[in-house]
Design a protein around this motif. Sequence first.
Motif, PDB file in Angstrom:
ATOM      1  N   GLN A 250      -9.429  -3.502  -0.493  1.00  0.00           N
ATOM      2  CA  GLN A 250      -8.774  -4.224  -1.578  1.00  0.00           C
ATOM      3  C   GLN A 250      -7.305  -3.855  -1.773  1.00  0.00           C
ATOM      4  O   GLN A 250      -6.452  -4.723  -1.808  1.00  0.00           O
ATOM      5  CB  GLN A 250      -9.535  -3.994  -2.887  1.00  0.00           C
ATOM      6  CG  GLN A 250     -10.873  -4.692  -2.940  1.00  0.00           C
ATOM      7  CD  GLN A 250     -10.708  -6.204  -3.011  1.00  0.00           C
ATOM      8  OE1 GLN A 250      -9.993  -6.720  -3.855  1.00  0.00           O
ATOM      9  NE2 GLN A 250     -11.358  -6.905  -2.116  1.00  0.00           N
ATOM     10  N   LEU A 251      -7.025  -2.555  -1.895  1.00  0.00           N
ATOM     11  CA  LEU A 251      -5.654  -2.116  -2.182  1.00  0.00           C
ATOM     12  C   LEU A 251      -4.694  -2.536  -1.079  1.00  0.00           C
ATOM     13  O   LEU A 251      -3.558  -2.930  -1.344  1.00  0.00           O
ATOM     14  CB  LEU A 251      -5.622  -0.594  -2.364  1.00  0.00           C
ATOM     15  CG  LEU A 251      -4.244   0.073  -2.428  1.00  0.00           C
ATOM     16  CD1 LEU A 251      -3.467  -0.441  -3.632  1.00  0.00           C
ATOM     17  CD2 LEU A 251      -4.377   1.582  -2.488  1.00  0.00           C
ATOM     18  N   LEU A 252      -5.142  -2.435   0.171  1.00  0.00           N
ATOM     19  CA  LEU A 252      -4.221  -2.655   1.284  1.00  0.00           C
ATOM     20  C   LEU A 252      -4.019  -4.122   1.633  1.00  0.00           C
ATOM     21  O   LEU A 252      -3.292  -4.444   2.563  1.00  0.00           O
ATOM     22  CB  LEU A 252      -4.719  -1.885   2.516  1.00  0.00           C
ATOM     23  CG  LEU A 252      -4.774  -0.359   2.354  1.00  0.00           C
ATOM     24  CD1 LEU A 252      -5.104   0.304   3.676  1.00  0.00           C
ATOM     25  CD2 LEU A 252      -3.459   0.192   1.819  1.00  0.00           C
ATOM     26  N   ASN A 253      -4.668  -5.016   0.919  1.00  0.00           N
ATOM     27  CA  ASN A 253      -4.446  -6.447   1.156  1.00  0.00           C
ATOM     28  C   ASN A 253      -3.504  -6.996   0.083  1.00  0.00           C
ATOM     29  O   ASN A 253      -3.941  -7.425  -0.969  1.00  0.00           O
ATOM     30  CB  ASN A 253      -5.781  -7.196   1.135  1.00  0.00           C
ATOM     31  CG  ASN A 253      -6.654  -6.807   2.311  1.00  0.00           C
ATOM     32  OD1 ASN A 253      -6.183  -6.762   3.440  1.00  0.00           O
ATOM     33  ND2 ASN A 253      -7.908  -6.507   2.053  1.00  0.00           N
ATOM     34  N   PHE A 254      -2.214  -6.945   0.333  1.00  0.00           N
ATOM     35  CA  PHE A 254      -1.242  -7.371  -0.665  1.00  0.00           C
ATOM     36  C   PHE A 254      -0.006  -7.929   0.021  1.00  0.00           C
ATOM     37  O   PHE A 254       0.235  -7.693   1.204  1.00  0.00           O
ATOM     38  CB  PHE A 254      -0.829  -6.209  -1.571  1.00  0.00           C
ATOM     39  CG  PHE A 254      -0.024  -5.143  -0.863  1.00  0.00           C
ATOM     40  CD1 PHE A 254       1.368  -5.223  -0.810  1.00  0.00           C
ATOM     41  CD2 PHE A 254      -0.641  -4.066  -0.246  1.00  0.00           C
ATOM     42  CE1 PHE A 254       2.120  -4.267  -0.153  1.00  0.00           C
ATOM     43  CE2 PHE A 254       0.094  -3.101   0.418  1.00  0.00           C
ATOM     44  CZ  PHE A 254       1.480  -3.198   0.465  1.00  0.00           C
ATOM     45  N   GLU A 255       0.770  -8.659  -0.734  1.00  0.00           N
ATOM     46  CA  GLU A 255       2.089  -9.112  -0.290  1.00  0.00           C
ATOM     47  C   GLU A 255       2.969  -9.198  -1.521  1.00  0.00           C
ATOM     48  O   GLU A 255       2.644  -9.902  -2.478  1.00  0.00           O
ATOM     49  CB  GLU A 255       2.009 -10.457   0.416  1.00  0.00           C
ATOM     50  CG  GLU A 255       3.358 -10.889   0.995  1.00  0.00           C
ATOM     51  CD  GLU A 255       3.233 -12.014   1.993  1.00  0.00           C
ATOM     52  OE1 GLU A 255       4.291 -12.501   2.441  1.00  0.00           O
ATOM     53  OE2 GLU A 255       2.102 -12.420   2.315  1.00  0.00           O
TER      54      GLU A 255
END
Length: 337
Positions: A250-255
């Motif tokens: 969850q945390l590492l899926n960002f933009e």
Amino acid sequence: MSWLPLSVYQKALENRLSRFNLSIMSKRTRPDEPHTDIQHQHKKTMKSLVKKIRNKNIVNVIRVFNPEKSRLIVFFPGWLSTEITWRYFLPELSKNFRIEYFESREKPSAQPSNIGCHTEYHIECQTFSAHGDDAANYLNSLNEEEYYVIAASVGASVFLSIIERLHQRPKGQVLISPSISSPLLKVSGPLSILLSTLQRSPSGLLYFLRPVFIAIIKRLAANKDAYQVTAAINSLAAANLSRVTASARQLLNFELDLAPISEVNVPTLIVTTTHDSAHHSQDAQTLNACLPNSSILSFSTFAHARSSVCAQKISNWINDMADVLSFLESALGEKAL
């Protein structure tokens, strides 16, 4: 045949892993930099006070270094990053500043504050927005006339995502190896294997795989930046694996949305590295072009960006910037920023 509870086997493996980790740390893992002998004496003697802040579903730990100093730096480390990764950086920086080192919710020190997060697999507790809420709540609770922020890797991404929500922005900010989007698509080599495994494996299985996985990482990364490899191994060894798997998903899926960031007129120093398998210097260049008041400090490797030399340069940058702002405020008769 009777089987013991799973926790018993996990504990036995953790004990074995602890001994394995000691052998890792006994080897030379210091950054290849000048003047690190001065810092070696701080490795075991640097102490910190501990304070806690209650956030949504979690209690975060903040470690305070050199509390006697008046000027404050808030430090947001990267995902899974431990203090030992910064063992040459923090002592140098704390010579002139009080440092409040914020341990985010995927770290082992964070404790659930209510039943909503008692299950470590509760994935909503590790989202990018949840980490941002923690950081915003903490910074807005500060009773400081002025402070500075140093944030690294994903910690820098989280900080940038909430800077608009702060009641009082920092006087200056330092972004070390920042990411503007998920590192999952950028890393290569052993670190990409690590992230892929953490995302896809059940945390219970990872307790059994961890010693083997650490040995594989050491072997595959033998010719890489030794300090970076050792930092990754020690972070994995110390990690709460159920939180790690949740945060990897969850945390590492960002933009990051760069539009609001481009309106942030806070003096910014961006520290980048040219040879770093976990961070891309292009992200630093993009942020430098986006932020209206920024400059770049470049190092060759992950190790150098976490060295006492880097800490010295950041300390000098903050002092120089503070002198300029003080001059402008006295000349204008009001705050410059």
